[in-house]
Design a protein around this motif. Sequence first.
Motif, PDB file in Angstrom:
ATOM      1  N   LEU A  25       0.567  -1.397  -0.102  1.00  0.00           N
ATOM      2  CA  LEU A  25       0.235   0.348  -0.104  1.00  0.00           C
ATOM      3  C   LEU A  25       0.896   1.067   0.139  1.00  0.00           C
ATOM      4  CD1 LEU A  25      -3.046  -1.270   2.470  1.00  0.00           C
ATOM      5  CD2 LEU A  25      -3.369  -0.336   0.221  1.00  0.00           C
ATOM      6  N   LYS A  27       2.839   4.472   1.416  1.00  0.00           N
ATOM      7  CA  LYS A  27       2.752   5.588   2.742  1.00  0.00           C
ATOM      8  C   LYS A  27       1.476   6.298   1.860  1.00  0.00           C
ATOM      9  CE  LYS A  27       4.448   9.985   4.057  1.00  0.00           C
ATOM     10  NZ  LYS A  27       5.999  10.792   3.705  1.00  0.00           N
ATOM     11  N   PRO A  28       0.389   6.382   3.304  1.00  0.00           N
ATOM     12  CA  PRO A  28      -1.162   6.857   2.912  1.00  0.00           C
ATOM     13  C   PRO A  28      -0.263   8.323   2.859  1.00  0.00           C
ATOM     14  CG  PRO A  28      -0.822   6.054   5.171  1.00  0.00           C
ATOM     15  CD  PRO A  28      -0.004   5.574   4.630  1.00  0.00           C
ATOM     16  N   THR A  29      -1.429   9.072   2.603  1.00  0.00           N
ATOM     17  CA  THR A  29      -2.294  10.389   2.590  1.00  0.00           C
ATOM     18  C   THR A  29      -3.265  10.841   3.600  1.00  0.00           C
ATOM     19  OG1 THR A  29      -1.535  10.553   0.666  1.00  0.00           O
ATOM     20  CG2 THR A  29      -2.200  12.735   1.103  1.00  0.00           C
ATOM     21  N   ILE A  37      -8.765   8.259   4.547  1.00  0.00           N
ATOM     22  CA  ILE A  37      -7.025   7.985   4.478  1.00  0.00           C
ATOM     23  C   ILE A  37      -6.910   7.538   2.840  1.00  0.00           C
ATOM     24  CG2 ILE A  37      -5.392   5.885   4.736  1.00  0.00           C
ATOM     25  CD1 ILE A  37      -6.675   6.870   7.828  1.00  0.00           C
ATOM     26  N   TYR A  39      -4.180   5.822  -0.496  1.00  0.00           N
ATOM     27  CA  TYR A  39      -2.875   5.159  -0.833  1.00  0.00           C
ATOM     28  C   TYR A  39      -3.436   5.492  -2.144  1.00  0.00           C
ATOM     29  CZ  TYR A  39      -3.112   3.084   4.232  1.00  0.00           C
ATOM     30  OH  TYR A  39      -2.876   2.972   5.237  1.00  0.00           O
ATOM     31  N   GLN A  42       0.152   2.801  -4.304  1.00  0.00           N
ATOM     32  CA  GLN A  42       0.073   1.583  -3.908  1.00  0.00           C
ATOM     33  C   GLN A  42       0.862   0.889  -5.136  1.00  0.00           C
ATOM     34  OE1 GLN A  42      -2.190  -0.254  -6.049  1.00  0.00           O
ATOM     35  NE2 GLN A  42      -2.821   1.061  -6.783  1.00  0.00           N
ATOM     36  N   GLU A  51      -8.809   4.448  -0.603  1.00  0.00           N
ATOM     37  CA  GLU A  51      -9.762   5.267  -0.401  1.00  0.00           C
ATOM     38  C   GLU A  51     -10.128   4.526   1.468  1.00  0.00           C
ATOM     39  OE1 GLU A  51     -13.111   8.763  -0.515  1.00  0.00           O
ATOM     40  OE2 GLU A  51     -11.221   8.879  -1.509  1.00  0.00           O
TER      41      GLU A  51
END
Length: 68
Positions: A25, A27-29, A37, A39, A42, A51
């Motif tokens: 995945l 690093k998420p935003t 949240i 990705y 990914q 999302e």
Amino acid sequence: MLEFMLPELQQVYGDINKAKLPQLLGKPTINLTAYQIMYMEQTLDDTHIIEIEYAGDFAGFECFNIDG
């Protein structure tokens, strides 16, 4: 947190190892204003954004979406 997504991701992408999921995945935003949240980078495929919408206090997840 990621384990709740595993069944949905397996439906789309096949057998995914739970241990490798965070790496796949990336690093998420996190948008604290919109309670999302995302990705966006990914490596499961090259086209989709993953999302998650969550309750304002991170108490639960409201929506899981694969968009692309």
